[in-house]
Design a protein around this motif. Structure first.
Motif, PDB file in Angstrom:
ATOM      1  N   GLY A 308      46.856  46.550  19.014  1.00 44.13           N
ATOM      2  CA  GLY A 308      48.244  46.446  19.453  1.00 44.13           C
ATOM      3  C   GLY A 308      48.466  47.075  20.815  1.00 44.13           C
ATOM      4  N   TYR A 309      47.837  48.227  21.042  1.00 43.50           N
ATOM      5  CA  TYR A 309      47.962  48.895  22.343  1.00 43.50           C
ATOM      6  C   TYR A 309      47.375  48.023  23.461  1.00 43.50           C
ATOM      7  CZ  TYR A 309      49.016  53.241  19.779  1.00 43.50           C
ATOM      8  OH  TYR A 309      49.574  54.188  18.987  1.00 43.50           O
ATOM      9  N   ILE A 310      46.183  47.456  23.203  1.00 42.38           N
ATOM     10  CA  ILE A 310      45.553  46.611  24.215  1.00 42.38           C
ATOM     11  C   ILE A 310      46.421  45.380  24.497  1.00 42.38           C
ATOM     12  CG2 ILE A 310      43.591  45.067  24.642  1.00 42.38           C
ATOM     13  CD1 ILE A 310      41.769  47.102  23.368  1.00 42.38           C
ATOM     14  N   ASN A 311      46.995  44.795  23.444  1.00 41.70           N
ATOM     15  CA  ASN A 311      47.846  43.612  23.635  1.00 41.70           C
ATOM     16  C   ASN A 311      49.075  43.942  24.469  1.00 41.70           C
ATOM     17  OD1 ASN A 311      46.115  42.004  22.165  1.00 41.70           O
ATOM     18  ND2 ASN A 311      47.206  42.268  20.246  1.00 41.70           N
ATOM     19  N   HIS A 312      49.685  45.107  24.224  1.00 41.82           N
ATOM     20  CA  HIS A 312      50.850  45.498  25.021  1.00 41.82           C
ATOM     21  C   HIS A 312      50.460  45.744  26.475  1.00 41.82           C
ATOM     22  CE1 HIS A 312      53.475  46.049  21.510  1.00 41.82           C
ATOM     23  NE2 HIS A 312      54.453  46.138  22.385  1.00 41.82           N
ATOM     24  N   TYR A 313      49.322  46.398  26.658  1.00 45.77           N
ATOM     25  CA  TYR A 313      48.876  46.730  28.009  1.00 45.77           C
ATOM     26  C   TYR A 313      48.483  45.471  28.779  1.00 45.77           C
ATOM     27  CZ  TYR A 313      46.491  49.321  31.736  1.00 45.77           C
ATOM     28  OH  TYR A 313      46.119  49.830  32.945  1.00 45.77           O
ATOM     29  N   ASP A 314      47.586  44.681  28.178  1.00 45.37           N
ATOM     30  CA  ASP A 314      47.074  43.495  28.868  1.00 45.37           C
ATOM     31  C   ASP A 314      48.066  42.341  28.886  1.00 45.37           C
ATOM     32  OD1 ASP A 314      44.774  44.878  29.254  1.00 45.37           O
ATOM     33  OD2 ASP A 314      43.517  43.666  27.949  1.00 45.37           O
ATOM     34  N   GLY A 315      48.870  42.242  27.821  1.00 48.95           N
ATOM     35  CA  GLY A 315      49.734  41.076  27.691  1.00 48.95           C
ATOM     36  C   GLY A 315      51.125  41.264  28.252  1.00 48.95           C
ATOM     37  N   CYS A 316      51.484  42.488  28.633  1.00 46.44           N
ATOM     38  CA  CYS A 316      52.844  42.727  29.120  1.00 46.44           C
ATOM     39  C   CYS A 316      52.845  43.547  30.408  1.00 46.44           C
ATOM     40  CB  CYS A 316      53.659  43.437  28.035  1.00 46.44           C
ATOM     41  SG  CYS A 316      55.444  43.329  28.272  1.00 46.44           S
ATOM     42  N   LEU A 317      52.287  44.746  30.360  1.00 40.30           N
ATOM     43  CA  LEU A 317      52.308  45.608  31.538  1.00 40.30           C
ATOM     44  C   LEU A 317      51.537  44.990  32.703  1.00 40.30           C
ATOM     45  CD1 LEU A 317      51.754  49.152  29.943  1.00 40.30           C
ATOM     46  CD2 LEU A 317      53.898  48.180  30.788  1.00 40.30           C
ATOM     47  N   VAL A 318      50.305  44.593  32.455  1.00 39.13           N
ATOM     48  CA  VAL A 318      49.455  44.065  33.534  1.00 39.13           C
ATOM     49  C   VAL A 318      50.029  42.788  34.149  1.00 39.13           C
ATOM     50  CG1 VAL A 318      47.189  43.051  34.046  1.00 39.13           C
ATOM     51  CG2 VAL A 318      47.336  45.194  32.768  1.00 39.13           C
ATOM     52  N   PRO A 319      50.447  41.792  33.344  1.00 38.44           N
ATOM     53  CA  PRO A 319      50.983  40.573  33.967  1.00 38.44           C
ATOM     54  C   PRO A 319      52.217  40.818  34.840  1.00 38.44           C
ATOM     55  CG  PRO A 319      50.433  40.162  31.678  1.00 38.44           C
ATOM     56  CD  PRO A 319      50.309  41.626  31.891  1.00 38.44           C
ATOM     57  N   PHE A 320      53.146  41.659  34.394  1.00 34.70           N
ATOM     58  CA  PHE A 320      54.348  41.885  35.197  1.00 34.70           C
ATOM     59  C   PHE A 320      54.027  42.679  36.465  1.00 34.70           C
ATOM     60  CE2 PHE A 320      56.935  40.945  31.312  1.00 34.70           C
ATOM     61  CZ  PHE A 320      57.637  39.893  31.876  1.00 34.70           C
ATOM     62  N   PHE A 321      53.065  43.599  36.374  1.00 32.31           N
ATOM     63  CA  PHE A 321      52.645  44.306  37.593  1.00 32.31           C
ATOM     64  C   PHE A 321      52.026  43.324  38.576  1.00 32.31           C
ATOM     65  CE2 PHE A 321      49.462  46.356  40.221  1.00 32.31           C
ATOM     66  CZ  PHE A 321      50.184  47.399  40.781  1.00 32.31           C
ATOM     67  N   ASN A 322      51.160  42.468  38.093  1.00 34.78           N
ATOM     68  CA  ASN A 322      50.488  41.519  38.977  1.00 34.78           C
ATOM     69  C   ASN A 322      51.456  40.487  39.557  1.00 34.78           C
ATOM     70  OD1 ASN A 322      48.132  42.879  38.467  1.00 34.78           O
ATOM     71  ND2 ASN A 322      47.334  41.399  36.997  1.00 34.78           N
ATOM     72  N   GLN A 323      52.446  40.084  38.763  1.00 34.02           N
ATOM     73  CA  GLN A 323      53.458  39.151  39.279  1.00 34.02           C
ATOM     74  C   GLN A 323      54.346  39.836  40.314  1.00 34.02           C
ATOM     75  OE1 GLN A 323      54.839  38.079  35.341  1.00 34.02           O
ATOM     76  NE2 GLN A 323      54.204  35.974  35.632  1.00 34.02           N
ATOM     77  N   PHE A 324      54.599  41.121  40.114  1.00 33.63           N
ATOM     78  CA  PHE A 324      55.334  41.892  41.119  1.00 33.63           C
ATOM     79  C   PHE A 324      54.599  41.827  42.459  1.00 33.63           C
ATOM     80  CE2 PHE A 324      55.436  45.967  43.402  1.00 33.63           C
ATOM     81  CZ  PHE A 324      56.795  46.090  43.685  1.00 33.63           C
ATOM     82  N   GLY A 325      53.280  41.955  42.434  1.00 38.42           N
ATOM     83  CA  GLY A 325      52.479  41.928  43.647  1.00 38.42           C
ATOM     84  C   GLY A 325      52.510  40.602  44.376  1.00 38.42           C
ATOM     85  N   ASP A 326      52.821  39.519  43.649  1.00 39.17           N
ATOM     86  CA  ASP A 326      52.873  38.200  44.280  1.00 39.17           C
ATOM     87  C   ASP A 326      54.134  38.000  45.119  1.00 39.17           C
ATOM     88  OD1 ASP A 326      50.465  37.507  43.136  1.00 39.17           O
ATOM     89  OD2 ASP A 326      51.378  36.566  41.381  1.00 39.17           O
ATOM     90  N   PHE A 327      55.128  38.894  44.966  1.00 41.46           N
ATOM     91  CA  PHE A 327      56.418  38.687  45.634  1.00 41.46           C
ATOM     92  C   PHE A 327      56.870  39.921  46.419  1.00 41.46           C
ATOM     93  CE2 PHE A 327      56.309  35.808  42.010  1.00 41.46           C
ATOM     94  CZ  PHE A 327      56.649  34.598  42.610  1.00 41.46           C
ATOM     95  N   THR A 328      55.916  40.591  47.045  1.00 43.99           N
ATOM     96  CA  THR A 328      56.256  41.817  47.792  1.00 43.99           C
ATOM     97  C   THR A 328      56.045  41.662  49.292  1.00 43.99           C
ATOM     98  OG1 THR A 328      54.011  42.628  47.381  1.00 43.99           O
ATOM     99  CG2 THR A 328      55.736  43.349  45.855  1.00 43.99           C
ATOM    100  N   GLN A 329      55.873  40.436  49.754  1.00 45.08           N
ATOM    101  CA  GLN A 329      55.649  40.224  51.182  1.00 45.08           C
ATOM    102  C   GLN A 329      56.877  40.651  51.989  1.00 45.08           C
ATOM    103  OE1 GLN A 329      54.031  36.396  51.985  1.00 45.08           O
ATOM    104  NE2 GLN A 329      53.437  36.876  54.081  1.00 45.08           N
ATOM    105  N   ALA A 330      58.077  40.509  51.365  1.00 47.85           N
ATOM    106  CA  ALA A 330      59.298  40.914  52.057  1.00 47.85           C
ATOM    107  C   ALA A 330      59.300  42.408  52.343  1.00 47.85           C
ATOM    108  CB  ALA A 330      60.521  40.541  51.221  1.00 47.85           C
ATOM    109  N   GLY A 331      58.615  43.174  51.512  1.00 47.25           N
ATOM    110  CA  GLY A 331      58.523  44.618  51.718  1.00 47.25           C
ATOM    111  C   GLY A 331      57.278  45.027  52.466  1.00 47.25           C
ATOM    112  N   ASN A 332      56.539  44.024  52.993  1.00 48.96           N
ATOM    113  CA  ASN A 332      55.305  44.301  53.735  1.00 48.96           C
ATOM    114  C   ASN A 332      54.314  45.101  52.888  1.00 48.96           C
ATOM    115  OD1 ASN A 332      53.776  43.883  56.044  1.00 48.96           O
ATOM    116  ND2 ASN A 332      54.332  45.867  56.913  1.00 48.96           N
TER     117      ASN A 332
END
Length: 919
Positions: A308-332
């Motif tokens: 359950g811990y791995i699923n929360h980490y890999d399936g929720c935290l990691v994807p949203f962090f990585n998607q955040f990185g795809d849209f930060t060009q405006a902040g350089n």
């Protein structure tokens, strides 16, 4: 004579000029190289990383994450295979194994990582190859298991090679984790060297916040592991998990104080990440609370928590962090992707024993608090902390009420146990609020220093009592399982009963004392604005609830025989209720009225408190006919409404505590000979003569909204005896345009108790039942809870209490139902009532719907269980498939205060929906 050779002046001049040009070019080249080197290293150390370089590095992370996903799939398959091996080893039947290696390598991610390595450092090419090789080694063993099974070599070697292959895989997984760690460390090293300082500070802060949460949770998961020998208990890192919960909770609180302003859609992914972190916190708390005595009998709970811990980490935290990185060009800002977690396992064998003997709780001397009046309003932080303590008290009371209901239902509160020939106790998943206690103690830092020690010590004592009550439950459970009463009698159970009575009364007194101290702290502060609508409404409701509390305590004195008369004047309470209702719109002026069926509308709890308090006064006139638990249910429902109002308020207000039921020993049930009322028509045929049919009598009892069914049984002996009995079944409800909705009805706590024996394998039985259940599921609301218990040879909860918002999950369980085995309704009902009590909803629709096609006999203890739960508000309805029901089933539904329905193709869905509707 010396002769001098004369050279051409033009040639010498040309050579000299060419030498000068070469020297100048060389100097410029050196200067350019030096400048380029300085510029390059300056770029590497000070300049902002580019989008292209981020893409190149993230290609490396994509390959690492892809490889990790493959490892996860294989480890899960190894666990299942090892479980099959253990089962086959124990089985005396013919061994039959299945296995297919789930590894499916896609070259794309690896090729991308390899091709981009030249742009960012050849060392990454070497390390990506090392990771691929480590993955391939695990894959070789995975395929070796598949071949071993397909060749059925396990039939020749008694499964030995299967176990050997699992042992060989374990170090290969460790090797993969090391290669993965080295690879990602090098990627991060290059990223950090290329990272500049010119990014928008708000984006940098968001990235930093998310990284810290990822690091904290990864550090926790890395100290855990799977135990493939999960049938034994080898311990669990509960303290470390709790420490992580506390650390992340404090950090999330700090983040909330200062929310960086960034552009959409990066802002969306940032807030979604934080929501994931909070959900993960809830899940961790759930696993802590679930680590009870039963969970400590094996490592199954620890393994489930790990995944359950791995699923929360890999399936929720990691994807949203990585998607955040795809849209930060405006902040350089160009963040590096986060890596997923590769699971690890061991084959542990060292069992950790759990002491099941109850120990007396540790009491701490009460320290009265000294609170001085304050000239300011209470801070939001302090108010939240006070309410957190009240939430802990209320959860403790709810846990105790559930436990008490189970103790009462299963006769642990009897005065004597001599009559028992068999002792049953099924309440084996009781959970005390361990995580909430730790979370509450953490809030101590926000209270005035002068009261911290007293408040925390009082809370500790309450928690210690909860622990002792749980330990006593463990003793009762083991007592029942081991049939100890056959050799030792019921002396220990009697001691436990008496101890329970003391603990319930002491917990009640201590929690009330703590609440009064919390209220004293709250009252020492002034309201910022006494004319604020939230404050005016709160004060009005508080006066009503206090009157309800006085009424409850008067009923308590009456039911405990402390007072022989019910001494309570309802006039004052009536005045408070009338004032609250008549002043509603002036009190609530300016507060939005969203709508009656909107869960966030504050008018709903305000109005419900007035309405339910009026009904509560009616209880006073029926005090001799009402049980004390009736008063408790109604009062606690009123308090829940007040607390809902406080939770919706835009100002700082204080919640109220609910009240526990009474632990009252009762006299044992006396088994008098039952008096059966039935209409008997007897035809005595002698010498070919028959009595006049007009002499036969058939009595029909009228009952509204029912359908009469005559059941005829014939028993032939020397005479012919015909027994006719009339059963009244529920009529199908009238279908209106509003029938297919649950809006406006009480929240549901539905337990579907399903007979899945082989006889249900007919089109008009189990498939029909599945279809009607799915139609109901589509109507469920988030506040509705539904559970599914099946019985066929043994009882099993296949769907624990689940919110109506999780429709896909519920329907998936329904679709997986299949008939098998024989019927054991006794175990099924006992388990169903246990599940019902876990999610008991005050003023809700608490109901068990038993679906069956057969008849069954019930043990006396289960019959009494039905009656006691019906009195406590949990009804029993029976859906009868196939042949018409007999009087036996009607007696059960009468005892369970429910309905008896004969199910067919036309009415199945309609009746299923009707049972979920209670005003």
């Amino acid at each position: 004579m010396v002769i001098f050779e004369k050279k051409s002046p033009n040639l010498s001049y040309k050579i000299a000029e060419q030498m000068k040009i070469v020297q100048k070019l060389f100097a410029k080249t050196i200067s350019f190289i030096l400048f380029f080197c300085i510029f390059f290293f300056s770029l590497r150390s000070n300049a902002q990383i580019t989008r292209q370089m981020q893409k190149n590095l993230n290609n490396q992370m994509d390959f690492s994450n892809y490889a990790t996903e493959q490892i996860q799939r294989m480890v899960k398959s190894f666990y299942d295979f090892h479980t099959s091996l253990k089962s086959a080893k124990k089985s005396k039947r013919e061994i039959w194994l299945r296995y297919q290696c789930p590894y499916q390598f896609e070259a794309y991610y690896y090729e991308q990582a390899q091709s981009q390595s030249a742009n960012i450092g050849n060392q990454l090419k070497v390390q990506s190859e090392a990771l691929k090789n480590a993955l391939d080694l695990v894959d070789e063993k995975c395929k070796a298991i598949e071949i071993y099974v397909r060749l059925k070599d396990y039939e020749k070697d008694n499964l030995e090679k299967g176990f050997a292959l699992i042992n060989e895989i374990q170090p290969l997984i460790i090797n993969f984790r090391k290669a993965k760690g080295d690879y990602e460390s090098k990627i991060n090293e290059i990223y950090q060297k290329s990272k500049g300082n010119s990014a928008n500070p708000a984006y940098v802060q968001c990235e930093k916040n998310m990284h810290q949460i990822l690091e904290k949770d990864k550090k926790l998961i890395d100290i855990l592991m799977l135990n493939f020998n999960d049938e034994i208990h080898t311990g669990w890192a509960k303290d470390e998990i709790q420490q992580n919960i506390n650390e992340v909770a404090v950090f999330l609180g700090e983040i909330q104080k200062n929310i960086p302003k960034i552009d959409y859609p990066a802002s969306h992914y940032y807030t979604s990440f934080l929501d994931c972190a909070r959900d993960f916190q809830v899940h961790k708390k759930y696993t802590i609370d679930g680590y009870n005595f039963e969970a400590q009998q094996s490592d199954a709970h620890a393994n489930a928590a790990y995944w359950g811990y791995i699923n929360h980490y890999d399936g929720c935290l990691v994807p949203f962090f990585n998607q955040f990185g795809d849209f930060t060009q405006a902040g350089n800002l160009f963040p590096l992707k986060a890596g997923k977690i590769a699971p690890i396992f061991e084959l542990k064998k060292q069992r950790v024993e759990v002491d099941a003997k109850a120990k007396f709780f540790k009491d701490i001397a009460y320290q009265p608090i000294d609170v001085k009046p304050q000239n300011s309003a209470i801070s939001v932080l302090m108010n939240n902390s006070l309410n957190k303590y009240i939430e802990f008290i209320n959860e403790g009371v709810r846990v105790n009420n559930n436990l008490l209901r189970s103790l009462q239902n299963q006769n642990v509160n009897l005065t004597t146990f001599d009559y028992e020939t068999t002792f049953y106790f099924y309440y084996d998943d009781h959970q005390i609020p361990q995580s909430l206690y730790r979370e509450t103690i953490l809030e101590n830092r926000n209270l005035p220093e002068s009261v911290r020690k007293s408040i925390s010590s009082q809370t500790e004592v309450l928690f210690n009592m909860l622990k002792e009550m749980d330990e006593l439950r463990q003793e009762v459970l083991l007592f029942a399982k081991s049939n100890t009463h056959k050799t030792q009698g019921f002396k220990r159970i009697e001691e436990i009963r008496d101890r329970y009575k003391f603990l319930y009364e002491t917990f009640d007194n201590y929690k009330e004392r703590l609440f009064l101290d919390l209220k004293k702290i709250f009252d020492s502060y002034k309201f910022a604005d006494t004319q604020n609508s939230w404050v005016k409404s709160y004060l009005s409701l508080s006066e009503v609830v206090q009157g309800d509390k006085d009424l409850l305590f008067a009923a308590k004195k009456f039911h405990t025989k402390e007072s022989t008369i019910f001494a309570f004047d309802t006039e004052k309470l009536n005045v408070s209720i009338r004032n609250s209702i008549s002043n509603e719109f002036s009190n609530m002026k300016g507060i939005d009225k969203i709508g009656r069926y909107h869960g966030l509308c504050p008018y709903n709890p305000y109005e419900d408190i007035g309405t339910e308090s009026q009904q509560f006064i009616e209880y006073a006139a029926k005090v001799e006919k009402k049980k004390y638990e009736d008063f408790i249910y109604k009062y606690n429902a009123i308090v829940d409404e007040k607390n809902r109002f406080v939770g919706l308020a835009k100002v700082s207000l204080l919640k109220e505590v609910i009240q526990p039921n009474l632990f009252l020993p009762k006299e044992p049930y006396k088994r008098d000979k039952p008096t059966v009322r039935q209409t008997v028509t007897t035809d005595i045929r002698t010498n070919n003569q028959v009595n006049n049919p007009k002499d036969k009598e058939l009595v029909h009892i009228k009952k509204p909204d029912t359908v009469r069914v005559e059941v005829i049984k014939e028993v032939v002996r020397h005479d012919t005896i015909v027994i006719r009995d009339t059963i009244y079944l529920e009529k199908p409800p009238v279908i209106t345009k509003d029938f297919y909705t649950l809006e406006g009805y009480a929240p549901n706590n539905l337990i579907l108790l399903l007979d899945v024996s082989s006889s249900m394998n007919m089109p008009d039985r189990l498939p029909l039942l599945q279809e009607s259940m799915k139609k109901l599921v589509n109507l469920l609301r988030p506040e509705d809870d539904i559970s599914i218990v099946v019985y066929s040879g043994s009882a099993q909860t296949i769907l624990p209490p689940t919110s109506g918002k999780e429709k896909e999950k519920i329907i998936k369980v329904i679709d997986a139902l299949e008939p098998r085995g024989k019927t054991d309704a006794n175990a099924g009902l006992a388990l169903a009532y246990k599940v019902a009590n876990q999610k008991y909803k005050y003023a809700g629709n608490n109901k068990i719907v038993l679906a069956t096609d057969g008849e069954f006999g019930l043990r006396p203890v289960v019959l009494e269980l039905i009656g006691q739960n019906a009195s406590a508000g949990i009804s029993l309805t029976i859906f009868k498939f196939g042949e018409k029901p007999t009087p036996n089933l009607k007696q059960l539904t009468d005892r369970g205060k429910g309905n008896l329905v004969s199910i067919n193709q036309e009415n199945a869905a309609v009746f299923m929906i009707q049972e979920a509707k209670k005003k």
